[in-house]
Scaffold this motif. Structure first.
Motif, PDB file in Angstrom:
ATOM      1  N   TRP A  87       0.990  -1.236  -0.154  1.00 31.97           N
ATOM      2  CA  TRP A  87      -0.023  -0.229  -0.074  1.00 31.97           C
ATOM      3  C   TRP A  87       0.865   1.362   0.067  1.00 31.97           C
ATOM      4  O   TRP A  87       0.321   2.404   0.179  1.00 31.97           O
ATOM      5  CB  TRP A  87      -1.151  -0.023   1.068  1.00 31.97           C
ATOM      6  CG  TRP A  87      -1.600  -1.225   1.556  1.00 31.97           C
ATOM      7  CD1 TRP A  87      -1.795  -2.446   0.847  1.00 31.97           C
ATOM      8  CD2 TRP A  87      -2.630  -1.269   2.596  1.00 31.97           C
ATOM      9  NE1 TRP A  87      -2.596  -3.320   1.571  1.00 31.97           N
ATOM     10  CE2 TRP A  87      -2.854  -2.702   2.530  1.00 31.97           C
ATOM     11  CE3 TRP A  87      -3.161  -0.559   3.683  1.00 31.97           C
ATOM     12  CZ2 TRP A  87      -3.880  -3.209   3.509  1.00 31.97           C
ATOM     13  CZ3 TRP A  87      -3.866  -1.004   4.476  1.00 31.97           C
ATOM     14  CH2 TRP A  87      -4.414  -2.349   4.486  1.00 31.97           C
ATOM     15  N   ASN A 121       8.319   5.475  11.007  1.00 31.04           N
ATOM     16  CA  ASN A 121       7.338   4.344  10.401  1.00 31.04           C
ATOM     17  C   ASN A 121       5.900   4.826  10.998  1.00 31.04           C
ATOM     18  O   ASN A 121       5.685   5.398  11.972  1.00 31.04           O
ATOM     19  CB  ASN A 121       7.686   3.104  10.675  1.00 31.04           C
ATOM     20  CG  ASN A 121       7.700   2.893  12.113  1.00 31.04           C
ATOM     21  OD1 ASN A 121       6.629   2.570  12.819  1.00 31.04           O
ATOM     22  ND2 ASN A 121       9.096   2.778  12.919  1.00 31.04           N
ATOM     23  N   GLY A 122       4.913   4.067  10.373  1.00 35.22           N
ATOM     24  CA  GLY A 122       3.369   4.159  10.684  1.00 35.22           C
ATOM     25  C   GLY A 122       3.291   3.980  12.177  1.00 35.22           C
ATOM     26  O   GLY A 122       2.791   4.798  12.882  1.00 35.22           O
ATOM     27  N   SER A 123       3.910   3.056  12.794  1.00 33.32           N
ATOM     28  CA  SER A 123       3.675   2.764  14.070  1.00 33.32           C
ATOM     29  C   SER A 123       4.246   3.698  15.161  1.00 33.32           C
ATOM     30  O   SER A 123       3.411   4.155  16.031  1.00 33.32           O
ATOM     31  CB  SER A 123       4.053   1.261  14.531  1.00 33.32           C
ATOM     32  OG  SER A 123       3.624   0.504  13.710  1.00 33.32           O
ATOM     33  N   TYR A 165      -7.091  -0.739  12.702  1.00 29.36           N
ATOM     34  CA  TYR A 165      -5.491  -1.408  12.774  1.00 29.36           C
ATOM     35  C   TYR A 165      -4.760  -0.163  12.727  1.00 29.36           C
ATOM     36  O   TYR A 165      -5.039   0.749  11.858  1.00 29.36           O
ATOM     37  CB  TYR A 165      -5.388  -2.159  11.556  1.00 29.36           C
ATOM     38  CG  TYR A 165      -3.762  -2.555  11.438  1.00 29.36           C
ATOM     39  CD1 TYR A 165      -3.286  -3.563  11.989  1.00 29.36           C
ATOM     40  CD2 TYR A 165      -2.879  -1.621  10.635  1.00 29.36           C
ATOM     41  CE1 TYR A 165      -1.822  -3.913  11.775  1.00 29.36           C
ATOM     42  CE2 TYR A 165      -1.717  -1.940  10.570  1.00 29.36           C
ATOM     43  CZ  TYR A 165      -1.006  -3.214  11.101  1.00 29.36           C
ATOM     44  OH  TYR A 165       0.302  -3.459  10.868  1.00 29.36           O
ATOM     45  N   HIS A 166      -3.824  -0.020  13.670  1.00 30.97           N
ATOM     46  CA  HIS A 166      -2.859   1.217  13.877  1.00 30.97           C
ATOM     47  C   HIS A 166      -1.519   1.078  13.791  1.00 30.97           C
ATOM     48  O   HIS A 166      -0.727   1.887  14.214  1.00 30.97           O
ATOM     49  CB  HIS A 166      -3.337   2.102  14.820  1.00 30.97           C
ATOM     50  CG  HIS A 166      -4.901   2.408  14.754  1.00 30.97           C
ATOM     51  ND1 HIS A 166      -5.139   3.614  13.616  1.00 30.97           N
ATOM     52  CD2 HIS A 166      -6.022   2.113  15.248  1.00 30.97           C
ATOM     53  CE1 HIS A 166      -6.633   3.764  13.654  1.00 30.97           C
ATOM     54  NE2 HIS A 166      -7.044   2.853  14.752  1.00 30.97           N
ATOM     55  N   GLY A 167      -0.969  -0.327  13.584  1.00 31.34           N
ATOM     56  CA  GLY A 167       0.369  -0.756  13.706  1.00 31.34           C
ATOM     57  C   GLY A 167       0.394  -1.831  14.613  1.00 31.34           C
ATOM     58  O   GLY A 167      -0.467  -2.108  15.564  1.00 31.34           O
ATOM     59  N   GLU A 203      -9.337   4.943  11.379  1.00 31.36           N
ATOM     60  CA  GLU A 203      -8.762   5.005   9.893  1.00 31.36           C
ATOM     61  C   GLU A 203      -9.906   5.689   9.350  1.00 31.36           C
ATOM     62  O   GLU A 203     -11.031   5.004   9.112  1.00 31.36           O
ATOM     63  CB  GLU A 203      -8.583   3.459   9.577  1.00 31.36           C
ATOM     64  CG  GLU A 203      -7.473   2.899  10.321  1.00 31.36           C
ATOM     65  CD  GLU A 203      -7.740   1.412   9.998  1.00 31.36           C
ATOM     66  OE1 GLU A 203      -7.170   0.656   9.019  1.00 31.36           O
ATOM     67  OE2 GLU A 203      -8.476   0.502  10.575  1.00 31.36           O
ATOM     68  N   ASP A 205      -5.741   8.304  11.644  1.00 30.65           N
ATOM     69  CA  ASP A 205      -4.609   7.580  10.940  1.00 30.65           C
ATOM     70  C   ASP A 205      -4.942   7.606   9.612  1.00 30.65           C
ATOM     71  O   ASP A 205      -5.634   6.642   8.921  1.00 30.65           O
ATOM     72  CB  ASP A 205      -4.596   6.271  11.803  1.00 30.65           C
ATOM     73  CG  ASP A 205      -3.544   5.442  11.245  1.00 30.65           C
ATOM     74  OD1 ASP A 205      -2.798   5.956  10.301  1.00 30.65           O
ATOM     75  OD2 ASP A 205      -3.285   4.336  11.942  1.00 30.65           O
ATOM     76  N   ILE A 215      -2.494   6.805   7.668  1.00 32.75           N
ATOM     77  CA  ILE A 215      -1.246   6.019   7.039  1.00 32.75           C
ATOM     78  C   ILE A 215      -1.527   5.401   5.536  1.00 32.75           C
ATOM     79  O   ILE A 215      -0.622   5.440   4.814  1.00 32.75           O
ATOM     80  CB  ILE A 215      -0.676   5.282   8.103  1.00 32.75           C
ATOM     81  CG1 ILE A 215      -0.090   6.347   9.327  1.00 32.75           C
ATOM     82  CG2 ILE A 215       0.201   4.224   7.529  1.00 32.75           C
ATOM     83  CD1 ILE A 215       0.235   5.358  10.638  1.00 32.75           C
ATOM     84  N   ALA A 216      -2.702   4.750   5.617  1.00 40.52           N
ATOM     85  CA  ALA A 216      -3.236   3.750   4.321  1.00 40.52           C
ATOM     86  C   ALA A 216      -3.956   4.834   3.467  1.00 40.52           C
ATOM     87  O   ALA A 216      -3.681   4.650   2.349  1.00 40.52           O
ATOM     88  CB  ALA A 216      -3.783   2.716   4.866  1.00 40.52           C
ATOM     89  N   LYS A 235       3.397   5.396   4.729  1.00 36.84           N
ATOM     90  CA  LYS A 235       3.184   4.691   3.540  1.00 36.84           C
ATOM     91  C   LYS A 235       3.399   5.493   2.231  1.00 36.84           C
ATOM     92  O   LYS A 235       4.428   5.505   1.760  1.00 36.84           O
ATOM     93  CB  LYS A 235       1.766   3.936   3.433  1.00 36.84           C
ATOM     94  CG  LYS A 235       1.707   2.993   4.347  1.00 36.84           C
ATOM     95  CD  LYS A 235       0.570   2.068   4.279  1.00 36.84           C
ATOM     96  CE  LYS A 235       0.896   0.681   5.247  1.00 36.84           C
ATOM     97  NZ  LYS A 235      -0.044   0.744   6.257  1.00 36.84           N
TER      98      LYS A 235
HETATM   99  C1  LIG Z   1       0.502   0.451   7.662  1.00 37.22           C
HETATM  100  C2  LIG Z   1      -0.393   1.040   8.650  1.00 37.22           C
HETATM  101  C3  LIG Z   1      -0.002   1.480  10.043  1.00 37.22           C
HETATM  102  C4  LIG Z   1       1.644   0.960  10.579  1.00 37.22           C
HETATM  103  O1  LIG Z   1       2.303   1.543   9.773  1.00 37.22           O
HETATM  104  P1  LIG Z   1       3.845   0.412   9.887  1.00 37.22           P
HETATM  105  O2  LIG Z   1       4.779   1.581   8.967  1.00 37.22           O
HETATM  106  O3  LIG Z   1       3.552  -0.687   9.370  1.00 37.22           O
HETATM  107  O4  LIG Z   1       4.308   0.430  11.292  1.00 37.22           O
HETATM  108  C5  LIG Z   1      -0.668   2.026  10.847  1.00 37.22           C
HETATM  109  N1  LIG Z   1      -1.724   2.544  10.669  1.00 37.22           N
HETATM  110  C6  LIG Z   1      -2.397   2.125   9.520  1.00 37.22           C
HETATM  111  C7  LIG Z   1      -3.782   2.726   9.171  1.00 37.22           C
HETATM  112  C8  LIG Z   1      -1.769   1.416   8.602  1.00 37.22           C
HETATM  113  O5  LIG Z   1      -2.306   1.113   7.288  1.00 37.22           O
END
Ligand SMILES: *Cc1c(COP(=O)(O)O)cnc(C)c1O
Length: 449
Positions: free
Chosen positions: A54, A112-114, A146-148, A218, A252, A254-255, A281
């Protein structure tokens, strides 16, 4: 297993895997890539329809991003970000400010995302402690969120797959039942509803808002839950409820950030601004690890004081603000500004919905095609009418994934949900090829009578 794969499994422990599965499906060692195509060391090619987890935004080995990194590489590869800075990171913050939702004014770089999520949680907690509300110590989150996968991030996630084992290590938070539009308990569909399911959030706020620092969601798309799409109205209602109760809203993205949902950020569909936004991401085009916890002026101000007040946000990651990653991210912003990315992606998304519905929806085990932006997912079910899931032990999604790999398509499953999450500049020709390969793989695993 080829020689390189053999050497791989001798030493490497891969993410999110039962390594025993690698006995029957060895690691595919990729040699090089271009656009949507991956080429392995044996010369076989794979169409990467999932943007390599992603993150890949404009194709592999995109010449503009490649050049930006190469140019930066000979100037500065990395420098400590405490009391030091670098021009790419500064320019990136300036570029991001222009595209951010209205409340976002400051940028805390992580790697990183987490780690961006961890920083967001700590900031919200500390914000309340420093503005007269030390009792606000809990977090709310949505079920199936989901947040990591670090401990704090897992604590605000609700997916047993990742979290069950570690429950004793985790914080106790408030889990709000998330929208589930495919199996809507109110019998509505996501185009014609008033988000009746928001009642769960209202109830949770009634009981717990006063002890809650923030709610993390999310926005519009629960990715890891199986690309579950929910309406923007839910976010509007949530923003209002947060404003009324003093609970901070963490989006969040991230995605969902950087065009994945058809707008720059998912929050833009709802016309709302969160207090905190996490991005990663797509930020660097999927090239290099970088994340940012983006916050409002109000949050930032609650930390701004003389050192001896102890109000600083003492949180750091070694690779925060890395100039190579920032150079890649700047190139991504340049591409957004100079190419008709959204125009093309919007046209192609519409076309893709139609093509996927024509080609895949007639299959007796395809429950629905759900989509937002270019992200298109189909869920395999035992019964189309009742939407009863397939038996988990069959690992049907995994079987389709393996078949697709044989056929030259990287189509990673989430349980029995398979999805396209392609780069934004993918062409209709490439999408068409992916649909053909997905269809072939699906019918080979589940022949229709
Ligand atoms: C991928 C993701 C994360 C975590 O990111 P990492 O870089 O893999 O730690 C957190 N939140 C969402 C919504 C994600 O898709």
């Amino acid at each position: 297993m080829n020689e390189l794969a053999q050497r791989d499994v001798t030493l490497i422990w891969h993410p999110a895997a039962q390594m025993k599965d690698y006995e029957t499906l060895p690691p595919i060692v990729v040699d090089h890539a271009k656009g949507v195509w991956l080429y392995d060391v044996e010369g076989k090619k794979y169409l990467d329809i999932i943007s390599s987890w992603w993150c890949n935004l404009f194709g592999h080995c995109n010449p503009i991003i490649n050049d930006a990194i190469k140019e930066q590489l000979d100037k500065l590869e990395h420098v400590i970000f405490a009391n030091f800075s670098n021009e790419p990171a500064i320019k990136l913050a300036e570029a991001l400010l222009k595209i951010m939702p209205s409340r976002i004014k400051k940028f805390h770089f992580n790697d990183n995302g987490s780690s961006a999520v961890e920083a967001a949680l700590k900031m919200c907690f500390q914000y309340h402690a420093q503005t007269g509300h030390p009792e606000r110590q809990k977090f709310m989150c949505l079920s199936e969120g989901y947040h990591g996968e670090t401990i704090g991030a897992l604590s605000v996630g609700s997916m047993d797959l990742y979290a069950k084992m570690y429950k004793p290590m985790m914080m106790e938070n408030i889990h709000v039942e998330a929208p589930d539009c495919f199996r809507c308990p109110y019998g509505k569909d996501r185009e014609h509803c008033e988000c009746e399911c928001f009642a769960h959030a209202e109830k949770a706020f009634e009981s717990h808002a006063r002890e809650t620092a923030a709610i993390i969601v999310e926005p519009l798309l629960q990715g890891s839950a199986g690309m579950r799409v929910y309406p923007p109205l839910y976010l509007k209602k949530l923003r209002k409820l947060c404003d009324e109760t003093g609970v901070l809203l963490i989006a969040d993205e991230i995605a969902t950030g950087f065009g994945r949902t058809g707008r720059m950020f998912a929050c833009d569909h709802a016309g709302i601004s969160p207090d905190v936004m996490t991005i990663s991401k797509g930020l660097t085009g999927g090239y290099l690890p970088m994340s940012i916890t983006c916050v409002s002026q109000e949050i930032y101000d609650a930390f701004y004081a003389d050192w001896d007040t102890g109000r600083a946000f003492v949180h750091s990651h070694t690779f925060a603000g890395n100039p190579l990653a920032a150079a890649a991210a700047l190139a991504v912003q340049h591409i957004f500004r100079t190419q008709p990315i959204f125009e093309n992606a919007t046209v192609n998304a519409k076309w893709l919905t139609k093509r996927m519905s024509d080609e895949l929806l007639p299959h007796p085990n395809v429950g629905e095609i759900r989509h937002i932006g270019l992200i298109h997912a189909f869920e395999l079910v035992a019964d189309k009418k009742t939407r009863e899931p397939l038996p988990e032990k069959n690992r049907t999604g995994y079987a389709v994934y393996k078949k697709a790999l044989e056929n030259g398509l990287l189509l990673r499953p989430i349980g029995d949900v398979l999805y396209f999450n392609p780069p934004l500049n993918i062409t209709q020709l490439e999408l068409d090829e992916a649909i053909k390969l997905a269809k072939k793989s699906l019918y080979e695993v589940l022949p229709a009578k």
